[in-house]
Scaffold this active site. Sequence first.
Site, mmCIF file in Angstrom:
data_model
loop_
_atom_site.group_PDB
_atom_site.id
_atom_site.type_symbol
_atom_site.label_atom_id
_atom_site.label_comp_id
_atom_site.label_asym_id
_atom_site.label_seq_id
_atom_site.Cartn_x
_atom_site.Cartn_y
_atom_site.Cartn_z
ATOM 1 N N CYS A 123 0.809 -1.228 0.000
ATOM 2 C CA CYS A 123 0.000 0.000 0.000
ATOM 3 C C CYS A 123 0.838 1.273 0.000
ATOM 4 O O CYS A 123 0.461 2.257 -0.636
ATOM 5 C CB CYS A 123 -0.950 0.007 1.184
ATOM 6 S SG CYS A 123 -0.200 -0.375 2.774
ATOM 7 N N HIS A 131 -2.625 6.832 3.528
ATOM 8 C CA HIS A 131 -1.208 6.999 3.827
ATOM 9 C C HIS A 131 -0.728 8.339 3.264
ATOM 10 O O HIS A 131 -1.001 8.665 2.102
ATOM 11 C CB HIS A 131 -0.389 5.884 3.171
ATOM 12 C CG HIS A 131 -0.600 4.519 3.764
ATOM 13 N ND1 HIS A 131 -1.320 4.289 4.908
ATOM 14 C CD2 HIS A 131 -0.147 3.288 3.369
ATOM 15 C CE1 HIS A 131 -1.313 2.989 5.184
ATOM 16 N NE2 HIS A 131 -0.617 2.361 4.279
#
Lengths: 351, 351, 351, 351
Positions: free
Chosen positions: B150, B243
């Site tokens: 990710c 993120h």
Amino acid sequence: MGEKIDVAVLGATGSVGQRFVQLLENHPWFRVAELVASERSAGKSYAEACDWRISDAPPEATARLKVQHHEEPVKSPLVFSSLPGGLAREVETQLASEGKRVFSNARDNRMEADVPLMIPEVNADHADAVRVQQKNRGWSDGFVVANPNCSTIHMVLALKPIWDAVGIEQVLVTTMQAASGAGYPGVSSMDLIDNVVPYIGGEEEKMEAETRKLLGSWNGSAFGNADLAISAQCNRVPVRDGHTETVNLKLGRSASPEEIVEILSSYRAEPQQLDLPSAPKHPIIVRSQADRPQPNLDRNVEHGMASVVGRVRRCPILDIKFVVLGHNTVRGAAGASILNAELFHAKGMLV
Amino acid sequence: MGEKIDVAVLGATGSVGQRFVQLLENHPWFRVAELVASERSAGKSYAEACDWRISDAPPEATARLKVQHHEEPVKSPLVFSSLPGGLAREVETQLASEGKRVFSNARDNRMEADVPLMIPEVNADHADAVRVQQKNRGWSDGFVVANPNCSTIHMVLALKPIWDAVGIEQVLVTTMQAASGAGYPGVSSMDLIDNVVPYIGGEEEKMEAETRKLLGSWNGSAFGNADLAISAQCNRVPVRDGHTETVNLKLGRSASPEEIVEILSSYRAEPQQLDLPSAPKHPIIVRSQADRPQPNLDRNVEHGMASVVGRVRRCPILDIKFVVLGHNTVRGAAGASILNAELFHAKGMLV
Amino acid sequence: MGEKIDVAVLGATGSVGQRFVQLLENHPWFRVAELVASERSAGKSYAEACDWRISDAPPEATARLKVQHHEEPVKSPLVFSSLPGGLAREVETQLASEGKRVFSNARDNRMEADVPLMIPEVNADHADAVRVQQKNRGWSDGFVVANPNCSTIHMVLALKPIWDAVGIEQVLVTTMQAASGAGYPGVSSMDLIDNVVPYIGGEEEKMEAETRKLLGSWNGSAFGNADLAISAQCNRVPVRDGHTETVNLKLGRSASPEEIVEILSSYRAEPQQLDLPSAPKHPIIVRSQADRPQPNLDRNVEHGMASVVGRVRRCPILDIKFVVLGHNTVRGAAGASILNAELFHAKGMLV
Amino acid sequence: MGEKIDVAVLGATGSVGQRFVQLLENHPWFRVAELVASERSAGKSYAEACDWRISDAPPEATARLKVQHHEEPVKSPLVFSSLPGGLAREVETQLASEGKRVFSNARDNRMEADVPLMIPEVNADHADAVRVQQKNRGWSDGFVVANPNCSTIHMVLALKPIWDAVGIEQVLVTTMQAASGAGYPGVSSMDLIDNVVPYIGGEEEKMEAETRKLLGSWNGSAFGNADLAISAQCNRVPVRDGHTETVNLKLGRSASPEEIVEILSSYRAEPQQLDLPSAPKHPIIVRSQADRPQPNLDRNVEHGMASVVGRVRRCPILDIKFVVLGHNTVRGAAGASILNAELFHAKGMLV
């Protein structure tokens, strides 16, 4: 040391002002005698004027003191300033001209050509610049000494031993800064619940400029900037106290992570040698656990006066990388000013 | 496109498995037909087996499906895998050997010499490697295609246009990663209330290795790693999804921030040209506001399938720095696998 | 329904104002034509004036509209107000006197003797009070209709079916309210990182007074307060959106938890019968899981327009206790005003 | 007091076990001699075995102690237990049968007919029940004394002075409990970022049952439950330490909020009279500010051993309502057991 020295705290009701009041409770050398704040607070007791946010209540003796306004005369010979930027320059300069020794956490005077910007473990020799400052400005006893920005202090404290031992050419840093760094109310809860704000106005510039002055020289008449490049990216994260910073360094010469750990862990400087009351025994603590330092666990080490380093390892691009963390309103602000004042006092420069 | 293709989701009750189920609801080409999970869940309805954490409840049709165990035969020709590392390699390989097309978010097969590690906007040409994979392994129809970690995906999506246009020699990155990246229960709340954890096991190594494969070449028989150096520092912050990463780049040739912004904003690739159902219209969105991107505001842009960039500016040490943000379980995980499968379908490689 | 009705949003740049703009995008009956805000914003485009905090960016069409000041004439026949308390009364009254239909989320006019305080599922019959209001005040076409406070709405929506079916004598409630209820910047992050604030000024009084008016009668000339006792304790918790409330009830007659669940689950009212565009199909959803409702999972159910109830069980002191949760700026604020306006439109009372 | 008494801590590596170790550092009467934990930890030093989460590192002396397993013999005459429920009953009973004085924070033995469930300020007279316990079970020196659940303790400490002075008939309480109450890792961060969980398994039943035993009688041979009704709703909120509870009371006789404040503020009991080392000088502190107590500001008052009350006011339904807050792992757990042991020691009941 005889009688305690009376102290005035400027910006006493603010976030850093409160920390000054807390850290000065039971101080062996200094005694809070005057609390100075904005017009809105003047005339009230400190307990009434202040929305105390760092523990359950302010120290009892201070709580009863009456808050005075900036325009009222300050009597104490020693002044700690946590005034907001913009206002600080004029007030601090005026007080110094009246003979006060001003130790300031405000940003205004930090980069002045004759104002020492100091971390006692880093550049205690810059203290002498106040003599030139006094001469320049025609002041007899007063002076202004500044400490750096909260995010700069902990990084530079960790850089200094490496700078001395192996040299540093480049510093790349990303910060994850706590909410308290913006004061109270500061950052909205809407910005820090389930969120990160990748921007703090002016912070990156401060880190870049202040670091060069701190690691630079004082030749008896002028400061010389350290010759190193710095690149900072500053972020606000949902943490109350404690700035965490990831650092990448290009060194002056090759050094292994183990050597860097040894250099950091064994570092002691003038505050430790002089055994200053607020000095940490170990200014830099190196953690060996893989997932440390963490703000919640490490920010209060050495009463919040140490920088805590972890994850020292090789960087595939520069030479070394690590994480550094420290309490932003203790060592990063009020405690920094107090340690500066303690250094001056121990050197006989407050008389 | 005629009838929908039956799909099995492996690790269906986990955090990424749930995201697969959510993103595949009403998918124009694929239909969730089988849900595979651990023994504990097998035999129950998905609604019972699954502690659904990404909205109020799973899609109704899927909620009623019975969960099956890994050892039961999978019938669907298309498989999405969110199996835990360690378990994934064997299960995915076995299914591919039985003729299944496996699109995996698991880490196990990513760095295999004949497994394409893909982001359709970055290296669509790597798809052909599955022919070599089939030949190598003696498989007729089945294959395994992986997508990156990710934290890698959003960084590399932002690197690719720059890589193509001006070249990149060095990448320095610090991540501030969301809790959902660790699954459920994942990180303890005791570690993420008023805290940052400056360590995520294996994450830095993954970012460094995967990036070189993604930006590398496929010459018809083998992958070649891209020639660039990467240094990552990975942190967990108190954010649920999204993120945020600070990136510093050394470029192949000089380019201004304005040029970089233009390169990023105008980037379109095969998924956009093929108009794949899950493809974002704009794979990279550049924010002009000083304090963006922020997870809470920007993670759902383009249904969570875009990377959002901000603060593109010069770096005093390398050449350029910026912030990139993206949804870690949509584009950063389940959505990445689905987009890979869509690419294969559009190219006629699922038949 | 022919042409859309032009709408002005007052307080358009604030937290609830933004939600009005968001919810009115693509509304089948209403069209945002005017955005009204403070002097500071007037003259700018909405995109410039507004620090949009509820998604990545405001709807494109609205983003380009020029913000106007309260003193400029409003042309739209329909007005949604999210003005701050104190300012709202005068502005709303003035606009109503000029013939505008004002649907207000502000607190100022809620308890006025001739202003209907409405939740369409609860007291749609109070709408007629606007005729008396017009007569009282000598207004021809204009009127003011208010909706309750965000913490009141979700509680009363859950009380209404019980009130009708078995009667309620006493309501004891403790709220755990989200940060967005205080607007932006609203509550300091220093107050909501690792903290609860057990006080929201005026909130408990509002819940107690508004509930009695909402469940009370309209006899054609005056409102009668419902005869029930209410005791509220209001707290702010570290949640972005979604108020959670624990409720204890003394009923008019004995009823089992199962009966209460059935009463709540099956409740439908005029908005559902009229199929109003913003009406939830199920105004009250009852969860069967032991640990629900939760803000992060349940606040967006039915597009944020439903109240979600869970843990219905016997109370050892009063009769029944349960938890109710709902989105505080959708159904709890902007969505509440919009649903009121839809009800008026469907009844032909906007003409 | 002569030599310190050796102490064994059961469950020493857990969240409450760590708090025992921390609070017993430098204790004037007790000395940590043995640390008992699960097989996984046995044989390691405490520093290695324990993922210490309450400060930067465990006390140095304890850090070096070797952890032993439950099946190894315990030598210390005094045992503090923070064993998990289910396991505690057997281990504690066995140790008591071997002559150990066991002070337990575990839930297993709390409601046993011959085990005193104690808060020294509330029911110090229940201590005598250990004599009956010893007789019943045929034990000579050993016994088991329990303290209540963390959410019960702070509520009951605030109820006791009112119970004595004016009587209480009904207690309605809603809790907002901290993450640390569930231990480590305990609650997932996915459940406490931007969320509230309105359920804690078994907690409401514990609060209801334990309160009646605590406020009840000991007649020399049996406990009698207090005659009062209790209704609890328990919630988990994103707070690290400190439970906040809203309480509504029906009193035995009429009393004004001012009278209740006076009753709470002036309360002193046996721990204060005996000047026990861990006893707070003021067991109950009443805040006068409108928005207090708050966990972040008030949980550490009196070293975490006091309960902090605020917002005492009339309840429109019952008689009085207020907010009470306290540290859940200090006074609410480990500190509670230690204070019980101190009481026994001061009364000569540890010999």
